[in-house]
Design an enzyme around this catalytic site. Structure first.
Site, PDB file in Angstrom:
ATOM      1  N   MET A   1     -57.626   6.660 -20.885  1.00  0.00           N
ATOM      2  CA  MET A   1     -56.507   5.797 -20.482  1.00  0.00           C
ATOM      3  C   MET A   1     -55.379   6.654 -19.937  1.00  0.00           C
ATOM      4  O   MET A   1     -55.090   7.725 -20.460  1.00  0.00           O
ATOM      5  CB  MET A   1     -56.025   4.985 -21.675  1.00  0.00           C
ATOM      6  CG  MET A   1     -57.002   3.923 -22.075  1.00  0.00           C
ATOM      7  SD  MET A   1     -56.278   2.810 -23.284  1.00  0.00           S
ATOM      8  CE  MET A   1     -57.708   1.758 -23.559  1.00  0.00           C
TER       9      MET A   1
ATOM     10  N   GLY B   1     -50.806  13.549 -27.227  1.00  0.00           N
ATOM     11  CA  GLY B   1     -52.216  13.227 -27.045  1.00  0.00           C
ATOM     12  C   GLY B   1     -53.029  14.408 -26.557  1.00  0.00           C
ATOM     13  O   GLY B   1     -52.552  15.215 -25.746  1.00  0.00           O
TER      14      GLY B   1
ATOM     15  N   ALA C   1     -44.933   3.003 -18.963  1.00  0.00           N
ATOM     16  CA  ALA C   1     -46.139   2.305 -18.494  1.00  0.00           C
ATOM     17  C   ALA C   1     -47.176   2.404 -19.609  1.00  0.00           C
ATOM     18  O   ALA C   1     -48.292   2.890 -19.404  1.00  0.00           O
ATOM     19  CB  ALA C   1     -46.646   2.870 -17.168  1.00  0.00           C
TER      20      ALA C   1
ATOM     21  N   ASP D   1     -53.685  15.257 -22.639  1.00  0.00           N
ATOM     22  CA  ASP D   1     -52.988  16.327 -21.921  1.00  0.00           C
ATOM     23  C   ASP D   1     -53.127  17.596 -22.754  1.00  0.00           C
ATOM     24  O   ASP D   1     -52.173  18.062 -23.375  1.00  0.00           O
ATOM     25  CB  ASP D   1     -51.530  15.934 -21.716  1.00  0.00           C
ATOM     26  CG  ASP D   1     -51.410  14.659 -20.894  1.00  0.00           C
ATOM     27  OD1 ASP D   1     -51.500  14.741 -19.666  1.00  0.00           O
ATOM     28  OD2 ASP D   1     -51.283  13.568 -21.490  1.00  0.00           O
TER      29      ASP D   1
ATOM     30  N   GLY E   1     -53.500   4.121 -25.327  1.00  0.00           N
ATOM     31  CA  GLY E   1     -53.453   5.545 -25.688  1.00  0.00           C
ATOM     32  C   GLY E   1     -52.098   5.890 -26.301  1.00  0.00           C
ATOM     33  O   GLY E   1     -52.011   6.540 -27.340  1.00  0.00           O
ATOM     34  N   HIS E   2     -51.029   5.414 -25.647  1.00  0.00           N
ATOM     35  CA  HIS E   2     -49.683   5.649 -26.191  1.00  0.00           C
ATOM     36  C   HIS E   2     -49.530   4.947 -27.545  1.00  0.00           C
ATOM     37  O   HIS E   2     -48.956   5.500 -28.485  1.00  0.00           O
ATOM     38  CB  HIS E   2     -48.617   5.083 -25.245  1.00  0.00           C
ATOM     39  CG  HIS E   2     -48.553   5.728 -23.898  1.00  0.00           C
ATOM     40  ND1 HIS E   2     -48.860   5.052 -22.741  1.00  0.00           N
ATOM     41  CD2 HIS E   2     -48.205   6.979 -23.517  1.00  0.00           C
ATOM     42  CE1 HIS E   2     -48.684   5.855 -21.693  1.00  0.00           C
ATOM     43  NE2 HIS E   2     -48.294   7.041 -22.140  1.00  0.00           N
TER      44      HIS E   2
ATOM     45  N   GLN F   1     -40.671  17.591 -14.127  1.00  0.00           N
ATOM     46  CA  GLN F   1     -42.086  17.959 -14.230  1.00  0.00           C
ATOM     47  C   GLN F   1     -42.914  17.476 -13.049  1.00  0.00           C
ATOM     48  O   GLN F   1     -44.132  17.622 -13.055  1.00  0.00           O
ATOM     49  CB  GLN F   1     -42.663  17.486 -15.565  1.00  0.00           C
ATOM     50  CG  GLN F   1     -42.848  15.987 -15.701  1.00  0.00           C
ATOM     51  CD  GLN F   1     -43.238  15.608 -17.111  1.00  0.00           C
ATOM     52  OE1 GLN F   1     -42.440  15.692 -18.034  1.00  0.00           O
ATOM     53  NE2 GLN F   1     -44.482  15.183 -17.314  1.00  0.00           N
TER      54      GLN F   1
ATOM     55  N   SER G   1     -51.513   6.096 -17.470  1.00  0.00           N
ATOM     56  CA  SER G   1     -50.637   5.216 -16.669  1.00  0.00           C
ATOM     57  C   SER G   1     -51.025   5.298 -15.204  1.00  0.00           C
ATOM     58  O   SER G   1     -50.847   4.344 -14.450  1.00  0.00           O
ATOM     59  CB  SER G   1     -49.176   5.630 -16.846  1.00  0.00           C
ATOM     60  OG  SER G   1     -48.852   5.659 -18.218  1.00  0.00           O
ATOM     61  N   ARG G   2     -51.564   6.443 -14.788  1.00  0.00           N
ATOM     62  CA  ARG G   2     -51.934   6.621 -13.378  1.00  0.00           C
ATOM     63  C   ARG G   2     -53.218   5.867 -13.010  1.00  0.00           C
ATOM     64  O   ARG G   2     -53.503   5.710 -11.817  1.00  0.00           O
ATOM     65  CB  ARG G   2     -52.087   8.106 -13.040  1.00  0.00           C
ATOM     66  CG  ARG G   2     -50.749   8.848 -13.056  1.00  0.00           C
ATOM     67  CD  ARG G   2     -50.861  10.244 -12.469  1.00  0.00           C
ATOM     68  NE  ARG G   2     -49.547  10.832 -12.203  1.00  0.00           N
ATOM     69  CZ  ARG G   2     -48.898  11.648 -13.038  1.00  0.00           C
ATOM     70  NH1 ARG G   2     -49.446  11.991 -14.188  1.00  0.00           N
ATOM     71  NH2 ARG G   2     -47.705  12.113 -12.736  1.00  0.00           N
TER      72      ARG G   2
HETATM   73  P1  AMP Z   1     -47.408  10.210 -20.680  1.00  0.00           P
HETATM   74  O1  AMP Z   1     -46.676   8.918 -20.765  1.00  0.00           O
HETATM   75  O2  AMP Z   1     -48.579  10.188 -19.762  1.00  0.00           O
HETATM   76  O3  AMP Z   1     -46.486  11.386 -20.469  1.00  0.00           O
HETATM   77  O4  AMP Z   1     -48.059  10.453 -22.114  1.00  0.00           O
HETATM   78  C1  AMP Z   1     -47.273  10.429 -23.271  1.00  0.00           C
HETATM   79  C2  AMP Z   1     -48.090  10.913 -24.431  1.00  0.00           C
HETATM   80  O5  AMP Z   1     -49.208  10.048 -24.608  1.00  0.00           O
HETATM   81  C3  AMP Z   1     -48.645  12.327 -24.238  1.00  0.00           C
HETATM   82  O6  AMP Z   1     -48.625  13.011 -25.473  1.00  0.00           O
HETATM   83  C4  AMP Z   1     -50.060  12.040 -23.794  1.00  0.00           C
HETATM   84  O7  AMP Z   1     -50.960  13.089 -24.062  1.00  0.00           O
HETATM   85  C5  AMP Z   1     -50.389  10.813 -24.606  1.00  0.00           C
HETATM   86  N1  AMP Z   1     -51.483  10.054 -23.988  1.00  0.00           N
HETATM   87  C6  AMP Z   1     -51.534   9.558 -22.730  1.00  0.00           C
HETATM   88  N2  AMP Z   1     -52.721   8.968 -22.501  1.00  0.00           N
HETATM   89  C7  AMP Z   1     -53.438   9.116 -23.637  1.00  0.00           C
HETATM   90  C8  AMP Z   1     -54.758   8.739 -24.026  1.00  0.00           C
HETATM   91  N3  AMP Z   1     -55.579   8.086 -23.198  1.00  0.00           N
HETATM   92  N4  AMP Z   1     -55.170   9.047 -25.275  1.00  0.00           N
HETATM   93  C9  AMP Z   1     -54.347   9.724 -26.117  1.00  0.00           C
HETATM   94  N5  AMP Z   1     -53.096  10.104 -25.805  1.00  0.00           N
HETATM   95  C10 AMP Z   1     -52.649   9.808 -24.586  1.00  0.00           C
END
Ligand code: AMP
Length: 279
Positions: free
Chosen positions: A185, A148, A33, A151, A37-38, A62, A187-188
Site C-alpha cells: 500500500m 513502516g 492520503a 520505506d 498501511g498508515h 524531501q 499513497s502513490r
Molecule cells: P508516508 O505517508 O508515505 O510518508 O508514510 C508514512 C509512514 O507510513 C512511513 O513510516 C511509512 O513507511 C509507513 N507506510 C507507508 N505505507 C506503508 C505500508 N504499506 N505498510 C506499512 N507502513 C507503511
C-alpha cells in the site's frame, strides 16, 4: 476524540499535559492520503502507548525539483475521518510556513547510509526526511515513534539519526501492509491507471519469487538479473533491484541472515518501492 492542531506550540502544550498526567505518547509521522498501511502504524502505537499522535505533512525538503510535491494528494478531511475512526488522539497538521519559516536553514545530514539506493536516485531526499522527522520528534516529544518497513532505507536512516543525536524516543518498525495481490500500500498507488495497477503486482511478486529462489541457493547475480528482466517485461523501468544488508544497505553478493531484497521502479509516471527479507 481527534484533536487537530496546526502549530508546534499547541502540539507541545497538548503532549506536555499528557506527560504531566503520566500518559505515554506514540507518534506516527506521515505525509497523509492515509491508507490501511498508515492505520496499522496507528494501531501499533495504540498497543504500546496511552496516547497517539499522527502527523500529516507533505515535506517539501524531501522532494526533488522534478518530483511530485505539487501533485501529491492532500485529502486532509478524509485523513481526519480515518484517524477519528481509528481512535487516534491527535493530528498534527502544520503548514509549510510553520515547519520552515523564513530563514530556516538547518539540515540533518544522515551520512553515508543516505547516499545509497534511494539516495542515488533522489539526492537530498534523506536529509529532507531526517530534518523533518527530527523536527517533528522535537515538536511532539513522543515516547515511541512508528515507521513502516515499506520505506526500509528510511527506517534505517531514522534509527541512525535517533541513535547519533540521542533523541529520547524508541523507534518501532511496522511490517508492510499489502493489497490482496501483494502490492505494498502506498499513497502513490492512486497515481496508477487501471492497466498500470494490474501490472504493478509484478514488483512484489518479483521480490517474493526472487527471495524464494535465493533461499533455495540459486546464485545472487542470476536471481537479480532475472528479477530485473521480469520487472522490465511487466512494463516497469527499474531504478534498482538489489540484495543488500538490511542495516547498512551495502550490496551483498551472498545471502546473509540480514539480507534484504530492495527494489524501486517506475511504471509510467509513478515510482514505486518495495522490499522483502530473504531469510
Ligand atoms: P508516508 O505517508 O508515505 O510518508 O508514510 C508514512 C509512514 O507510513 C512511513 O513510516 C511509512 O513507511 C509507513 N507506510 C507507508 N505505507 C506503508 C505500508 N504499506 N505498510 C506499512 N507502513 C507503511
Amino acid at each position: 476524540m481527534l484533536r487537530t492542531v496546526t502549530t508546534a506550540a499547541a502540539m507541545h502544550a497538548m503532549t506536555a499535559a499528557w506527560r504531566a498526567s503520566g500518559d505515554t505518547i506514540g507518534f506516527i509521522p506521515t505525509m497523509g492520503a492515509l491508507h490501511d498501511g498508515h492505520l496499522a502504524l496507528v494501531k501499533q502505537m495504540q498497543k504500546q502507548a496511552k496516547r497517539t499522535v499522527a502527523s500529516v505533512f507533505v515535506n517539501p525538503l524531501q522532494f526533488g525539483p522534478d518530483e511530485d510535491f505539487h501533485k501529491y494528494p492532500r485529502p486532509l478531511e478524509a485523513d481526519q475521518e480515518k484517524l477519528k475512526a481509528a481512535g487516534c488522539d491527535a493530528l498534527f497538521a502544520p503548514a509549510v510556513e510553520e515547519m520552515y519559516p523564513a530563514g530556516f536553514v538547518t539540515s540533518i545530514n544522515p551520512g553515508p547510509l543516505a547516499a545509497l539506493l534511494e539516495g542515488t536516485i533522489r539526492p537530498g531526499h534523506f536529509a529532507g526526511v531526517a530534518t523533518v522527522v527530527t523536527k517533528l520528534l522535537l515538536q511532539v516529544l513522543p515516547d515511541l515513534a512508528c515507521f513502516g518497513e515499506k520505506d526500509w532505507q528510511q527506517l534505517q536512516v531514522i534509527n541512525r539519526v535517533v541513535r547519533d543525536l540521542a533523541i529520547p524516543v524508541t523507534v518501532v518498525a511496522a511490517s508492510i501492509v499489502r493489497e490482496p495481490d501483494g502490492l505494498a500500500m502506498s499513497s502513490r498507488n492512486a497515481y496508477l491507471a487501471p492497466d498500470e495497477r494490474a501490472r504493478a503486482t509484478a514488483l512484489s511478486q518479483t521480490l517474493f519469487d526472487s527471495a524464494a529462489r535465493l533461499r533455495t541457493g540459486e546464485g545472487v547475480q542470476q536471481v537479480l538479473v532475472s528479477g530485473l528482466e521480469k520487472l522490465t517485461q511487466a512494463g516497469f523501468t527499474p531504478d534498482y533491484f538489489v540484495l543488500a544488508d538490511g542495516a547498512t544497505l551495502e550490496s551483498l553478493d551472498r545471502v546473509t541472515s540480514s539480507a534484504r531484497l530492495l527494489a524501486a521502479a517506475r511504471l509510467g509516471p509513478t515510482r514505486l518501492i518495495d522490499n522483502v527479507a530473504v531469510v
